[in-house]
Design a protein around this motif. Structure first.
Motif, PDB file in Angstrom:
ATOM      1  N   LEU A  59      -1.796  10.281   4.404  1.00 42.38           N
ATOM      2  CA  LEU A  59      -2.890   9.866   3.527  1.00 42.38           C
ATOM      3  C   LEU A  59      -3.204   8.379   3.628  1.00 42.38           C
ATOM      4  CD1 LEU A  59      -2.182  11.947   0.299  1.00 42.38           C
ATOM      5  CD2 LEU A  59      -3.817  12.382   2.123  1.00 42.38           C
ATOM      6  N   VAL A  60      -2.222   7.580   4.000  1.00 40.51           N
ATOM      7  CA  VAL A  60      -2.453   6.137   4.023  1.00 40.51           C
ATOM      8  C   VAL A  60      -2.238   5.549   5.423  1.00 40.51           C
ATOM      9  CG1 VAL A  60      -1.807   3.918   3.039  1.00 40.51           C
ATOM     10  CG2 VAL A  60      -1.771   5.959   1.602  1.00 40.51           C
ATOM     11  N   LEU A  70       0.839  -1.206   0.000  1.00 46.20           N
ATOM     12  CA  LEU A  70       0.000   0.000   0.000  1.00 46.20           C
ATOM     13  C   LEU A  70       0.871   1.252   0.000  1.00 46.20           C
ATOM     14  CD1 LEU A  70      -2.862  -0.849   2.496  1.00 46.20           C
ATOM     15  CD2 LEU A  70      -2.915  -0.841   0.007  1.00 46.20           C
ATOM     16  N   PRO A 119      -4.719   7.094   8.398  1.00 49.08           N
ATOM     17  CA  PRO A 119      -6.110   6.615   8.377  1.00 49.08           C
ATOM     18  C   PRO A 119      -6.230   5.122   8.682  1.00 49.08           C
ATOM     19  CG  PRO A 119      -5.585   7.804   6.350  1.00 49.08           C
ATOM     20  CD  PRO A 119      -4.325   7.730   7.137  1.00 49.08           C
ATOM     21  N   LEU A 120      -5.250   4.334   8.225  1.00 49.77           N
ATOM     22  CA  LEU A 120      -5.338   2.895   8.477  1.00 49.77           C
ATOM     23  C   LEU A 120      -5.005   2.566   9.933  1.00 49.77           C
ATOM     24  CD1 LEU A 120      -3.850   1.376   5.213  1.00 49.77           C
ATOM     25  CD2 LEU A 120      -6.232   1.536   5.915  1.00 49.77           C
ATOM     26  N   ALA A 131       1.236   4.050  -2.977  1.00 44.45           N
ATOM     27  CA  ALA A 131       1.120   5.497  -2.782  1.00 44.45           C
ATOM     28  C   ALA A 131       2.310   6.217  -3.407  1.00 44.45           C
ATOM     29  CB  ALA A 131       1.017   5.825  -1.294  1.00 44.45           C
TER      30      ALA A 131
END
Ligand SMILES: Nc1ncnc2c1ncn2[C@@H]1O[C@H](COP(=O)(O)OP(=O)(O)OP(=O)(O)O)[C@@H](O)[C@H]1O
Ligand SMILES: [Mg+2]
Lengths: 314, 371
Positions: free
Chosen positions: A228-229, A211, A232-233, A215
């Protein structure tokens, strides 16, 4: 394989020992009943009673010998007066709000401190990670109270930190650090950090590296990928950590008592004072019940959010 | 194998120049030189572990070469981090962002570019429409089927309009029917968008049907690069011949060479005449390679056609529906496999097991390979 054949191994066990299944279910409920529900009901009852100069220091006292009339008068004597007292006296509301304030700020500080630690741990070589997890938990090997006393020796007027600052000539006379909001925050963040780091780390190390590569491939520099990744995760871990820390911090007693001052009186201290100094068990109980109800709100909110994200991940 | 560099017309879009990549002591890619042309559908084909993914990752920027250079449009991109390369990749696992919707995933890459909001929205919508995913725009990846996820992954990379689009085994997770359909769609998409596609696969049929050119890799090295037909009909080495499709290999010694033909003396099939292709010299020990479908099979005595023939006993028949494969024990040492289209529905075969048969093929059906 046919369906009945698949069934047979499980059946005879259950049929032969139906009570063992019940027992397995019963044990945790019995535990919860004995050590959670029953004490809670006693506290609820206490909160509806009145103080009395007696032994025990409240009335009415449940008296079966008086028969049915006794029970009636018992219930008749219960009232919500203590709860009214809670809301009419600014001492209680004040210390409750102070607790919420300290818990909220500490939780934010904890997130800010734990996120880089957990991120660094999850990015470390796989073979180091078990050792890092142990390192995070290492403080637990020393008793909590002793670690808080250690902070007193660090923060006090003739403490280690002031000695250091004086020696480095950063200050020319000792700075008062103990007995302040700051000292309470230091103590709380220090004590609760592992409880925030571990859930965040658990989520971060499950994030698939591809992931992050995806990105980068789509034009996202590393720092931006984090926001951005990764962030949030990591949200479920953050929520779990925040919940695990926030609730006990609200009820924290030892840290503000040892490191704080009268302005940092938290609800736990108020409760303690009512119980042991003022011997007003009913008001203290009402306070405890009100606190519990108030804390149910964040628990329910976080559970909702976690169910949503869990559903999204399946 | 620098001598295998294809001299292409015009400047190549991508050029690997003697690239090597090691992981510890393991050499994943070794002295690799390859040109990929503009607007071509290029396939990297090879067995598992031969370095295909590593090559793509080198191009995308996730790995840096230990030796050699990688040029894109004539510029060395070695120092560019992945996020600055005009190259996009579709990951083997798709790597869709689970917290973003389909539209959010597709818009992710465009948000990293300074694009006006309107244009971004329009390009996302166009791409979703092209992939027939517009009605799923608001779904999360976990609410999609495997095929739909794959189309989102395609859309997410292609919406960036990359110079080179890299696909790592894009169809591995799909069932056979969907795979064949997607192969055609991918090819159409590539022609329509005019983007250079580099696809990794270990499925030779997939490479054959989709690619304009194929690079066959073996153990981190380039074995051959050519158009699919060239690879199949004119393999450069025994390894390529055996890896791509089925092949009969007959050992022999070259007895005569002239401008048109090489004559090979074989123990299995006597004298064989092979058109001149790969250079061989008199006295060389060579292999004659014949594809199973290039050989005709008939009962012994029936008139043979073509320049070469050999007889033997039919040992086994494998039925594949559209065709059957006949295993023939030759009179000399060795055996051959012959594949034949099943024209009739009645189930009659050219011969039955145990019968004597004659195999024949025209002179240009075979090729000479070094042993
Ligand atoms: N990060 C890594 N660390 C160590 N070895 C690696 C790494 N990545 C790849 N390798 C090794 O390099 C070799 C080539 O790997 P690569 O992933 O490129 O193979 P591949 O051709 O894509 O195979 P497959 O078809 O199975 O995906 C393999 O032997 C693999 O074990
Ligand atoms: Mg691979």
């Amino acid at each position: 394989m046919s369906a009945p054949a698949a069934d047979t191994p499980a059946r005879p066990l259950a049929a032969a020992h139906p009570w063992s299944n019940w027992l397995i279910i019963l044990v945790p409920y019995l535990w919860l009943f004995l050590f959670l529900l029953l004490p809670f009901l006693i506290v609820v009852k206490l909160s509806l009673s009145q103080t009395a100069v007696a032994q025990p220091p409240y009335s009415p006292v449940f008296d079966l010998a008086a028969g049915f009339a006794g029970i009636r008068s018992f219930f008749g004597a219960l009232s919500l007066d203590n709860y009214r007292a809670l809301f009419s006296d600014s001492l209680y509301i004040g210390s409750f709000l102070k607790s919420l304030e300290i818990a909220l700020i500490s939780t934010l500080l904890l997130i800010a401190a734990a996120l880089p630690v957990a991120y660094g741990m999850s990015r470390a070589p796989r073979s180091w990670q078990p050792a890092l997890v142990i390192a995070v938990m290492l403080p637990f090997w020393t008793a909590f109270l002793i670690r808080i006393y250690a902070w007193i020796t660090i923060l006090q007027r003739e403490g280690l930190l002031n000695d250091l600052l004086l020696a480095l000539r950063i200050v020319d006379q000792p700075v008062p650090m103990l007995a302040s909001d700051g000292a309470v925050y230091v103590g709380i963040v220090y004590s609760y950090l592992p409880f925030m780091v571990l859930p965040i780390y658990a989520v971060l190390c499950k994030i698939d590296d591809s992931l992050l590569e995806a990105a980068a491939d789509l034009g996202c520099p590393r720092w931006k990928t984090f926001w951005l990744v990764t962030f949030p995760l990591a949200w479920p871990g953050l929520a779990a950590g925040a919940l695990i820390c926030f609730i006990p911090i609200v009820g924290e007693f030892i840290i503000p008592d040892l490191l704080g001052n009268s302005r940092t009186q938290m609800i736990g201290q108020t409760l303690w004072t009512e119980f042991f100094a003022n011997r007003d068990w009913p008001v203290a109980s009402a306070l405890a019940v009100a606190l519990l109800c108030a804390l149910l709100i964040p628990i329910v909110i976080v559970q909702r959010m976690q169910n949503e994200t869990l559903g999204a991940r399946r | 194998m620098a001598e295998q560099t294809i001299v292409s017309s015009g400047k190549p879009l991508v050029r690997f120049e003697s690239v090597s990549k090691r992981f510890g002591t393991h050499v994943a890619v070794e002295n690799f030189t390859l040109d990929i042309r503009r607007n071509e559908f290029f396939a990297l084909l090879g067995p598992s572990g031969c370095g295909k993914t590593t090559l793509l990752r080198l191009l995308a920027g996730f790995e840096t070469p230990d030796e050699g250079r990688i040029l894109l449009d004539g510029e060395d991109i070695g120092a560019l981090p992945p996020y600055l390369r005009p190259v996009n990749m579709m990951f083997q696992s798709y790597a869709l962002f689970p917290h973003l919707s389909v539209a959010g995933n597709v818009a992710f890459g465009l948000k990293q570019e300074a694009l006006p909001r309107e244009e971004r929205k329009q390009r996302v919508a166009e791409m979703l429409a092209m992939m027939r995913m517009d009605e799923f725009a608001d779904r999360k990846p976990h609410q999609l089927s495997g095929g739909q996820r794959q189309r989102v992954a395609l859309a997410r990379a292609l919406v960036k309009r990359p110079k080179v689009f890299l696909l790592d085994e894009p169809l591995a997770a799909l069932d056979k029917k969907l795979r064949t359909q997607t192969q055609l769609e991918l090819r159409e998409l590539q022609k329509k968008l005019g983007v250079t596609f580099v696809i990794v696969t270990h499925d030779q049929e997939e490479a054959m049907t989709m690619a304009d050119r194929i690079a066959v890799m073996n153990g981190g090295r380039l074995a051959q690069v050519a158009a699919p037909r060239e690879i199949y009909e004119h393999p450069k080495s025994r390894w390529v011949a055996e890896f791509v499709g089925d092949v009969n290999l007959i050992e022999g010694v070259v007895s005569a060479v002239d401008a048109q033909e090489t004559v090979v003396e074989t123990a299995a099939a006597g004298q064989m005449r092979v058109p001149q292709g790969n250079a061989a010299h008199r006295g060389d020990r060579v292999l004659v390679a014949i594809r199973p479908e290039k050989v005709a099979i008939a009962r012994e005595g029936a008139s043979a056609h073509g320049g070469n023939s050999v007889s033997g006993i039919l040992r086994d028949i494998e039925y594949f529906g559209g065709s059957s494969v006949y295993k023939v024990k030759l009179d000399g040492p060795g055996s051959m496999r012959i594949s034949s289209v099943n024209v009739s529905r009645k189930g009659e075969t050219v011969a039955s097991k145990g019968e004597r048969v004659t195999l024949s093929w025209s002179a240009d059906a075979a090729a000479v390979l070094a042993q």
